[in-house]
Structure formats: C-alpha cells, structure tokens
Write an enzyme that holds these catalytic residues in place. Structure first.
Site, PDB file in Angstrom:
ATOM      1  N   ALA A 187       0.902  -1.212  -0.031  1.00 45.94           N
ATOM      2  CA  ALA A 187      -0.205   0.496  -0.005  1.00 45.94           C
ATOM      3  C   ALA A 187       0.940   0.669  -0.437  1.00 45.94           C
ATOM      4  CB  ALA A 187      -0.685  -0.024   1.239  1.00 45.94           C
TER       5      ALA A 187
ATOM      6  N   GLY B 295      -0.045  -4.752   1.075  1.00 45.93           N
ATOM      7  CA  GLY B 295      -1.531  -4.965   0.279  1.00 45.93           C
ATOM      8  C   GLY B 295      -1.324  -5.871  -1.180  1.00 45.93           C
TER       9      GLY B 295
ATOM     10  N   GLU C 172      -2.397  -8.822  -0.801  1.00 47.41           N
ATOM     11  CA  GLU C 172      -3.468  -9.672  -0.555  1.00 47.41           C
ATOM     12  C   GLU C 172      -4.374  -8.711  -1.508  1.00 47.41           C
ATOM     13  OE1 GLU C 172      -3.774  -7.433   4.062  1.00 47.41           O
ATOM     14  OE2 GLU C 172      -3.091  -6.061   2.243  1.00 47.41           O
TER      15      GLU C 172
ATOM     16  N   GLU D 187       3.368  -5.665   7.226  1.00 45.79           N
ATOM     17  CA  GLU D 187       3.262  -4.827   7.525  1.00 45.79           C
ATOM     18  C   GLU D 187       3.683  -4.941   8.707  1.00 45.79           C
ATOM     19  OE1 GLU D 187       0.540  -6.085   4.856  1.00 45.79           O
ATOM     20  OE2 GLU D 187       1.546  -6.925   6.513  1.00 45.79           O
TER      21      GLU D 187
END
Length: 290
Positions: free
Chosen positions: A98, A141, A144, A164
């Site tokens: 992200a 992300g 994911e 993360e």
C-alpha cells in the site's frame, strides 16, 4: 514477455501493430485512467486485462489506483463479451504494498469513521473469474490483492510477503485471514510476524499460487487460462466459482449442501442440457448463458 497488439491512434491516425501473440487491444471507448491500463486480450478479445501502472512507486496501492481498479472491474462485469479478467503489474512489481505516504498520518478515528480499506475489496466481490498474474514483488497490500483473486499465476522471480509488522502495523486487507486459510496457521504466522518474503517456488509449494512460469511468459499464460475458462458457460462458471468460495466461508456439511443445491440448480439451465447433449452427440457445446 510475449509482445502484444495494442490499438494506438496517433495524430496522423496510423495504427502501430506489434506481434499478435497476446492479442491485447486498448478499449477505444474506455475512460482515461491515471494509475492503470485497461485492455482486452485473447483471440476473441474475451479476456479483460487490468495492468497496475505506477512504475515509479512499484505499483504501490493508493486509493486512486484501487478506485480505478474497481471502475474497470465494474465495466468488465457488465461486458458480456468478457468471460475472465487478469490483473497484473510490471515485471519488477505486481504491487510492492500500500502507499505508505498516503496513510502515514491517518488516525484511528479517521480509519474507523472513514471505513478505511473497505473499498479495496471489489476484486473479491467480482462475479467473473479473476486471475492474478504476479511478477516481481507482491508485498503487503500487493499480496493481499493477489489473494483476493481466484487464481494466482506467478513469474519465476516473484516474491510474496506481508511485511506490515516492520512498519508498526498489521495486514488490513486480508493478509492475516486469507493467507492463513491457504497456507495454514504456522506458515502464515511466521510470514506475518517476521515480515519475511517467500519465493514463487515456495509459494507454489504452499499452495498460495497454482502455477509458476517464466517471467516473460506470465501474461501470455494467464491470458490462455482466461481463454480456457471463457470456453465454458458463463452462467455455470459463476455458479462453480460461488460454490468453491463457499468452502472458505462455512462448515463442510453446509458447504456440501450448498454445492449439491447448486448442482441441482444447473438442471434448470439450457446450458446444462446443451453441455450434456453435446457430450453424448460428440460435438462442441454452444452455450448461451441460459
């Protein structure tokens, strides 16, 4: 990577044509996108392709990019000529995570009241089959996003991870949940608590990806898979996808009941009758999604 055919209209109106190996074409009527490229691929142009396109940020997932992905998926969902969708990035990065700069000043109250990341789940809610074609980094992300897809193909140099923990947070778009369901608690816990990356080959061994191919053949192979799916009835493909996904959401007993009812439901369709009749008559079926 196999070269592609794209319709490029220049000032002089000429058409620049590359090899037809992947047969990709830009949507002439598609909206202008800032962070993605939207194309159709395959001999029948029936496979939608969404390419994440933030090369300077290694395709970091920002809100703008995810909004555009959602818009492209909406368009492909309503396009009856498209039977499967591929999401890919560059050879260097599928998506390296992200956009940290975009979220670093968020507060808890802002995340709660703004329902942060809720809009990022559109991929998982897509009715048509979605294939992730992962080259390079698929981290945070990015990993994911790949797991939201139905099938993951990986280039042989791809790397997956949920790092993360290294920046003081945890996965927020399914990393701790989908990963655990796929690879098991021990390996998911190791990946989430250490932030360590795994190779494409390790990901295949852990059943995170279904196939590893040479990086330069990845998109071509993903499109071929999409084309193979497109040969079947879109109606039955949707029912089958729903049945498989239900296995993640319920008990075995309930899942078996759900599957059986969907199996029974196919006997009310013209495509089921056509498929079985064509098999008996030894001819290719002609499906109509009815």
């Amino acid at each position: 990577m196999a070269t592609v055919t794209r319709l490029l209209v220049g000032r002089v109106g000429t058409l620049a044509k590359a090899s037809t190996a992947s047969n990709l074409r830009l949507f002439s009527s598609a909206p202008a996108y800032e962070f993605i490229k939207v194309e159709r691929s395959g001999e029948k142009s029936n496979v939608g392709v969404i390419t994440l396109n933030r090369p300077k940020a290694l395709n970091a997932l920002c809100n703008g990019l995810m909004t555009e992905v959602s818009k492209a998926l909406d368009d492909f969902e309503t396009d009856k000529s498209v039977g499967a969708i591929v999401i890919t990035g560059s050879e260097k990065a599928f998506a390296a995570g992200a956009d940290i700069k975009e979220m670093q000043n968020n507060t808890y109250s802002q995340c709660i009241l703004g329902n942060f990341l809720q809009d990022w789940t559109r991929v998982a809610r897509t009715q048509k089959p979605v294939i992730a074609a992962v080259n390079g980094y698929a981290l945070g992300g990015g990993c994911e996003l790949a797991m939201m897809c139905d099938i993951i193909y990986a280039g042989d140099k791809a790397k997956f991870g949920q790092p993360e923990i290294a920046i003081g947070t945890i996965p927020g778009a399914g990393g701790s949940q989908r990963l655990t369901r796929v690879v098991g608690k021990s390996k998911a816990m190791e990946m989430c608590l250490t932030g360590d990356m795994i190779t494409a080959q390790q990901a295949e061994q852990m059943n995170l990806v279904s196939k590893v191919v040479p990086a330069d053949k990845l998109l071509e192979e993903a499109v071929k898979l999409g084309e193979k799916i497109c040969k079947h009835s879109p109606l039955i493909v949707a029912l089958c996808k729903e049945a498989v996904n239900t296995a993640y959401e319920t008990t075995l007993a309930e899942g078996l009941k759900f599957e059986r009812r969907h199996f029974h439901a196919t006997f009310s369709t013209k495509d089921r009758r056509e498929g079985m009749t064509a098999f008996v008559e030894k001819r290719p079926p002609v499906f109509t999604s009815e």
